[in-house]
Design an enzyme around this catalytic site. Structure first.
Site, PDB file in Angstrom:
ATOM      1  N   GLY A 154      -3.672 108.483 201.362  1.00 22.43           N
ATOM      2  CA  GLY A 154      -3.432 109.872 201.046  1.00 22.43           C
ATOM      3  C   GLY A 154      -1.982 110.166 200.253  1.00 22.43           C
ATOM      4  O   GLY A 154      -1.555 109.065 199.571  1.00 22.43           O
ATOM      5  N   CYS A 155      -1.188 111.043 200.380  1.00 22.49           N
ATOM      6  CA  CYS A 155      -0.408 111.660 199.378  1.00 22.49           C
ATOM      7  C   CYS A 155       1.015 110.660 199.501  1.00 22.49           C
ATOM      8  O   CYS A 155       1.730 110.532 198.608  1.00 22.49           O
ATOM      9  CB  CYS A 155       0.201 112.997 199.601  1.00 22.49           C
ATOM     10  SG  CYS A 155      -1.246 114.074 199.231  1.00 22.49           S
ATOM     11  N   TYR A 156       1.036 110.046 200.657  1.00 22.90           N
ATOM     12  CA  TYR A 156       2.455 109.031 200.834  1.00 22.90           C
ATOM     13  C   TYR A 156       2.076 107.634 200.282  1.00 22.90           C
ATOM     14  O   TYR A 156       2.952 106.711 200.434  1.00 22.90           O
ATOM     15  CB  TYR A 156       2.838 109.065 202.396  1.00 22.90           C
ATOM     16  CG  TYR A 156       2.043 108.554 203.290  1.00 22.90           C
ATOM     17  CD1 TYR A 156       2.167 106.976 203.394  1.00 22.90           C
ATOM     18  CD2 TYR A 156       1.060 109.099 203.693  1.00 22.90           C
ATOM     19  CE1 TYR A 156       1.143 106.609 204.464  1.00 22.90           C
ATOM     20  CE2 TYR A 156       0.140 108.688 204.754  1.00 22.90           C
ATOM     21  CZ  TYR A 156       0.310 107.261 205.187  1.00 22.90           C
ATOM     22  OH  TYR A 156      -0.646 106.765 206.026  1.00 22.90           O
ATOM     23  N   PHE A 354       4.239 112.903 202.347  1.00 17.25           N
ATOM     24  CA  PHE A 354       3.676 113.109 203.563  1.00 17.25           C
ATOM     25  C   PHE A 354       2.193 112.797 203.650  1.00 17.25           C
ATOM     26  O   PHE A 354       1.338 113.029 202.580  1.00 17.25           O
ATOM     27  CB  PHE A 354       3.664 114.770 204.115  1.00 17.25           C
ATOM     28  CG  PHE A 354       5.232 115.028 203.681  1.00 17.25           C
ATOM     29  CD1 PHE A 354       6.342 114.720 204.443  1.00 17.25           C
ATOM     30  CD2 PHE A 354       5.609 115.723 202.458  1.00 17.25           C
ATOM     31  CE1 PHE A 354       7.610 115.082 204.150  1.00 17.25           C
ATOM     32  CE2 PHE A 354       7.019 116.251 202.052  1.00 17.25           C
ATOM     33  CZ  PHE A 354       7.716 115.905 202.984  1.00 17.25           C
TER      34      PHE A 354
END
Length: 370
Positions: A154-156, A354
């Protein structure tokens, strides 16, 4: 001993789509009535996004002449995972190469044969032999380049890639590590009317970022030292942000509770990170925060007593590109670096991202510009 980010490059696909265009596409695809369209357009207006980029020209089509989605009112039969992954395999390589080329252009006459490690990052597609091998061949990197793939985090995920790159540099003073984050979020559009999916469709875009790291700073460059990392999990948010593979693409869950959970956890995360280096939040003026959404940025500002000016680079990237998952925070950091001068030497940069878990990642950087 610190390792250093020596250059950052970014790239986007050719199709730049205004939020108003995307809202029209979504309203037609979801076959909304007049009141539902009014609410959808209101949602798109408050995202803080002006436009996003995509590998699919369909989002800008006003006459229903699509190249990926079926040319039917309800887009049926809806594209399968196999069809979406075929687009990913076709489009991820040229986008990644463009980001790496942009990265190397900062360094002048850079010798690509000195690359020792390649780390590829993505949560929006995969295949094997994969993007890592394709990049080795397309960029004419050494066939001995050590390869690592970081997928589906994901985004992290860029933070994990930087941690791995840092470990390589710590272990080998001659290491030169290329990190490439490539995300094609828009190929995973889902036709659900639930709020989570409406929000996801409203904020995610496509993009790639590349970073060069090594054990020593690059002369006459704006280097950034990796000073410290810290990660926290908020188990209560495990179901609030998720990413699942379904029959017709990857399905995002992005609950409206996520900003509140981040606001509650971000202060502890920051204190634990800065404690490692005996730095106070008041000593930090530079921020590179992943713009997961406008409400997330506002929640962080409230928790850490920041102003929108502290977050100006995150808002800029959100406005111009939307949320490109793992690549986004590197776009933010690149934008910040453009503003630095030699007077910025040794200034700390605080960075957050996050993702599923609910995972809160933090990183402290220090400007090295002499």
């Amino acid at each position: 001993m610190n390792s250093f980010i020596c250059a950052i490059g970014t790239a986007t696909p050719p199709h730049k789509i205004a939020q108003t265009q995307t809202a029209d596409f979504m309203a037609a695809a979801l076959q909304l009535n007049a009141e539902e369209i009014r609410k959808l357009k209101a949602l798109y207006r408050v995202t803080g996004i002006a436009h996003r980029y995509t590998v699919l020209p369909d989002y800008a089509s006003n006459n229903g002449q699509f190249t990926f989605f079926p040319n039917t009112p309800d887009l049926e039969p809806f594209p399968t995972v196999q069809q979406r992954m075929a687009v990913y395999q076709q489009e991820a390589l040229p986008l990644s190469v463009a980001a790496v080329t942009d990265c190397f252009s900062v360094l002048g006459d850079f010798d690509r044969s000195t690359i020792t490690h390649l780390i590829t990052v993505s949560c929006t597609g995969m295949y094997a032999p994969g993007l890592d091998i394709d990049l080795i061949q397309a960029l004419d990197l050494p066939t001995t380049t050590q390869r690592t793939q970081i997928n589906f985090m994901g985004c992290y995920a860029a933070f994990n890639a930087l941690k791995v790159a840092d470990a390589f540099c710590q272990a080998n003073a001659q290491a030169r590590v290329l990190v490439v984050c490539t995300e094609l979020c828009t190929i995973h559009f889902q036709k659900y009317r639930e709020n989570d999916h409406l929000v996801s469709n409203a904020i995610f875009g496509d993009g790639a970022a590349a970073v060069l790291l090594q054990a020593q700073p690059m002369p006459n460059q704006k280097n950034v030292a990796l000073a410290a990392f810290h990660c926290e999990l908020i188990p209560a948010g495990k179901k609030e942000m998720a990413w699942h593979i379904a029959d017709h693409g990857f399905e995002m869950t992005l609950s409206s509770y996520v900003p509140d959970l981040i606001q509650k956890g971000i202060k502890k995360l920051t204190q634990n990170l800065l404690h490692k280096l005996e730095i106070e939040v008041s000593e930090v003026d530079l921020y590179a925060i992943h713009p997961g959404g406008r409400k997330i940025l506002e929640s962080i500002e409230k928790a850490l007593n920041l102003t929108p000016e502290h977050n100006c680079f995150a808002y800029e990237i959100l406005r111009d590109y939307g949320n490109m998952s793992s690549a986004t925070v590197l776009f933010v950091l690149k934008s910040l670096l453009r503003t630095l001068t030699k007077a910025s030497h040794n200034q700390p940069i605080l960075s957050f991202a996050f993702g599923p878990g609910l995972t809160l990642e933090s990183m402290l950087l220090k400007v090295h510009y002499v």
